[in-house]
Design an enzyme around this catalytic site. Structure first.
Site, mmCIF file in Angstrom:
data_model
loop_
_atom_site.group_PDB
_atom_site.id
_atom_site.type_symbol
_atom_site.label_atom_id
_atom_site.label_comp_id
_atom_site.label_asym_id
_atom_site.label_seq_id
_atom_site.Cartn_x
_atom_site.Cartn_y
_atom_site.Cartn_z
ATOM 1 C CB CYS A 184 0.139 -3.148 -5.054
ATOM 2 S SG CYS A 184 0.795 -1.503 -4.758
ATOM 3 C CD GLU A 327 -8.731 -5.537 1.025
ATOM 4 O OE1 GLU A 327 -8.421 -6.700 0.695
ATOM 5 O OE2 GLU A 327 -7.903 -4.719 1.488
ATOM 6 C CG HIS A 353 2.353 -2.411 0.154
ATOM 7 N ND1 HIS A 353 2.546 -3.388 -0.798
ATOM 8 C CD2 HIS A 353 1.295 -1.675 -0.282
ATOM 9 C CE1 HIS A 353 1.647 -3.244 -1.759
ATOM 10 N NE2 HIS A 353 0.875 -2.218 -1.465
#
Length: 424
Positions: A184, A327, A353
């Site tokens: 990713c 995060e 995503h």
């Protein structure tokens, strides 16, 4: 670009061509995309402003056999509208997406790579799966249908570097050309490396970004196995989130030496001012707040900017509990007492995503924030989460002037890549 369409203009006078350390400055002069929100940048940014959701029911062979049946799919894609029959035999869908986005970016930049410029220009792209549709189709042909032969171009069609190679051939880019595959974080790593090449003087112009086309039976079935997928929606940072949603598409940018762009009178969309990467060296799937924080802090340091100078962060924001909480903790620690003043949103809530291509499409939201003063929202937000107590710009876009932004990407394998942009 949508919004401020005033044609090409020279950047502000008096700006230096190099940084205090003597490195070249790097600017963005072209953008291109195709994703579930639109086939170009203007449509995508309009969707960001409207908080439009591009996630819908998946449509492909055997989708009824899947437990996950939603995604950010490009439903109206017709390869024959853009490529001839011979090209379609050579291009997997991820390459098709890349070439369309690259065409838009080069057209906006107004560049011609013939002659000396082609020798000083290159391409570095990110993808995680590469030609996954080609893998899927040919596994079916051999194992399900019992065929003993496949097309002779299957390997050059499915290889991860196919898109980068075809872009280099299309535009005569004879400098550095390669592909980055870091799950990713692939696009952010690719764009960061392109930035470093121009900054060091190794290249004058780089086409960079990433693409992904995993929305086929095998691609979704593999992700189902991880048990991190949502069956209904992507709700980053919301207490009732229940997983991520896959998307597909591409984003490609023209990164250019500032002095070169200024000399030709190019319109500069933003300046790339920092990049950092780190490895958690901890777990193959569970993220680390410390690893993410180190990348965020190092990107700000590389940009020679302080936390209070950043107004917006495009979050990795997958909609999984592990990613969202990690995060938010990383941002809170990296920004300290400035964390409650920085806006942070996840556009994955709208386009899904895109795995290896996700950072590229998300960089468009960063450019929109700098250029148009519009912060893309995190849609689907329904319930506050005490462990995600930051300003996540819930559900509606916001007008705000920001001077510097960050774009986060945190990948499986513990690989983190953060890019910093500045308004110019």
């Amino acid at each position: 670009m949508s919004g401020k369409k005033d044609g090409r203009k020279a950047p502000k006078a008096g700006l230096e061509a190099t940084t205090p350390s003597g490195l070249r400055r790097v600017v963005i002069t072209g953008t291109g995309t195709i994703n579930a929100l639109g086939h170009d940048v203007a449509t995508t940014m309009e969707a960001f402003r409207e908080g439009r959701c591009g996630i819908s029911q998946l449509q492909f062979r055997d989708v009824e056999r899947l437990s996950i049946q939603i995604g950010g799919q490009i439903h109206d894609w017709r390869a024959e509208d853009y490529f001839n029959r011979q090209q379609i035999l050579l291009y997997d869908k991820f390459t098709q997406f890349t070439l369309l986005a690259a065409k838009q970016a080069v057209a906006q930049a107004g560049l011609n790579f013939q002659g000396a410029l082609g020798l000083r220009s290159g391409v570095v792209l990110g993808t995680a799966g590469g030609g996954l549709n080609t893998w899927d189709e040919n596994y079916r042909a051999v194992y399900e249908e019992g065929k003993n032969r496949v097309h002779p171009f299957v390997v050059p069609k499915l290889m991860n570097n196919a898109a980068a190679s075809h872009v280099s051939m299309e535009y005569g880019l004879r400098g550095p050309a390669f592909t980055v595959a870091t799950a990713c974080a692939s696009s952010n790593h690719a764009m960061g490396l392109a930035f470093q090449m121009i900054r060091s003087g190794a290249a004058q112009v780089m086409l960079t970004g990433g693409s992904e086309a995993m929305l086929c039976f095998g691609g979704v079935k593999a992700w189902e196995g991880l048990r991190v997928m949502s069956k209904d929606a992507c709700r980053p940072f919301s207490a009732n989130r229940n997983g991520m949603v896959q998307g597909e598409g591409a984003g490609v940018f023209v990164f250019e030496d500032y002095e070169h762009a200024r000399a030709r009178g190019a319109e500069i969309l933003a300046e790339v001012v920092g990049f950092a990467m780190s490895s958690d060296a901890q777990d193959i799937v569970m993220p680390s707040a410390q690893g993410a924080e180190r990348a965020i802090t190092a990107a700000m340091r590389d940009a020679r900017l302080n936390p209070d100078q950043f107004g917006y962060i495009n979050a990795h924001g997958t909609g999984t509990a592990a990613n969202d909480k990690t995060e938010c903790a990383a941002v809170a620690h990296a920004f300290g007492h400035h964390a409650d003043r920085v806006m942070m949103s996840s556009t994955k809530s709208m386009h899904g995503h895109l795995i290896g291509g996700t950072g590229a499409v998300e960089l468009l939201a960063c450019i929109m924030a700098l250029r148009d003063g519009v912060i893309a929202p995190t849609i689907g937000y329904e319930e506050p989460d005490p462990e995600c107590a930051l300003d996540v710009v819930p559900n509606e876009a916001r007008e705000a002037q920001v001077d510097a932004v960050l774009s986060n990407a945190f990948a499986f394998g513990g690989l983190n890549a953060v890019i910093a942009l500045r308004r110019i």
